[in-house]
Design an enzyme around this catalytic site. Sequence first.
Site, short mmCIF file in Angstrom:
data_model
loop_
_atom_site.label_atom_id
_atom_site.label_comp_id
_atom_site.label_asym_id
_atom_site.label_seq_id
_atom_site.Cartn_x
_atom_site.Cartn_y
_atom_site.Cartn_z
N ASP A 80 39.03 43.97 39.13
CA ASP A 80 40.01 43.74 38.10
C ASP A 80 41.40 43.54 38.90
OD1 ASP A 80 39.68 46.54 38.45
OD2 ASP A 80 40.73 46.92 36.77
N GLU A 139 38.49 48.98 36.73
CA GLU A 139 39.05 50.19 37.23
C GLU A 139 40.39 50.81 36.72
OE1 GLU A 139 41.14 53.22 39.81
OE2 GLU A 139 41.74 50.96 39.93
#
Length: 390
Positions: A80, A139
Amino acid sequence: MQQKFSQLIDQMQDDIVQVRRHLHMHPELSFQETKTVQYIKDFYDALQIEYQHPIGQNGLVARLKGAKPGKTIALRADFDALPLQDEKDDAPYQSTVPNVMHACGHDGHTSTLLHIAKALHALKDELAGEFVFIHQHAEEMAPGGAIEMVRAGVLDDVDEVYATHLWAVNETGTIECRKGAIMAAADHFLIHVQGHGGHGSAPHLSKDALVIASTLVVQMQQVVSRSVNPLQPAVVTFGKIESGDAFNIIADSAHIEGTVRTFDPETQKLVKQSMARICEAFGDMYECTITLEYRDGYPAVINHDEGVDIVEQATHDLGLNYVECEPYTGGEDFAYFLQEKPGAIFFTGAAIEGRPEYPHHHPKFDIDEQSLINAAKMLGTIAIERAASK
């Protein structure tokens, strides 16, 4: 076998860089990574490597079996991005998505893991054991993707798990690691002060939320300096305070936000309790309502001793520079994986020589792309060795 693997990674260097740059140009925020996951799927489809998706909200796990019996070793990469505008105006791979960029190296983590899988696939007839490639979403945003994937059972049959984090402030060619706590628990708190607003000319008729909040922030600096054992690291940071509507109006309410970083669960508990007591005491003293919302974030990342020894040995085998680092107060949800299985996370130096250091989460963040090769060789070497170990 490790030499064959390293040679394959060297041959893939241009591809590893190209994939990282593609992902850098097309970042997606936590829990929104649909195109990134599709790219990962297409990569594994081309290799005819089986995978499962979704695991949790958006995670993906691919698996590869060697021809010989051995252990099952998992490698993890997150994918991400962050809500930042990319300011690398001179980079041909600058983000094409407004206000979204890979400012923490997750694009590099993903490209690295994909090409480790490709290299191991080419050697599968000579390999022992099984390899699990964990591509983790979200994350950057608690509660994060790791805990979802762990609860879904991605580690159930895994013997060991490893990861790396590209580290843009460390010299390229260095590998940093340490036994025990290497990254902190990262918590988030919100404090709401509800006073009684009024006219700026008559403060005695009000309960000034702005003054109360300011005094509260100053008082809470003593949580660490006077409540916490000085041998147990802790950080209490106030990052945001909002209050007031105009220069001549006494504020009715105030909102405070910040973060707490600790390595020891008892210290974390102590900080939380101390903050709650101060909020309660201030509410009584100033005759107002103060509420504390404390959100536990990721736990501290605790490396296993044997895992760190393995990382150090791989560093020496590859001719890289091993450094035993101090703990970092940044957070990482790889902590959840290490709570379940032995292993370690290490930092792969990625500083660009001769360029100003822009830290992680900075709009000009970038990496020396040689670090991708170092990271791939490290993780692949560890996986091959551990899968074949008794």
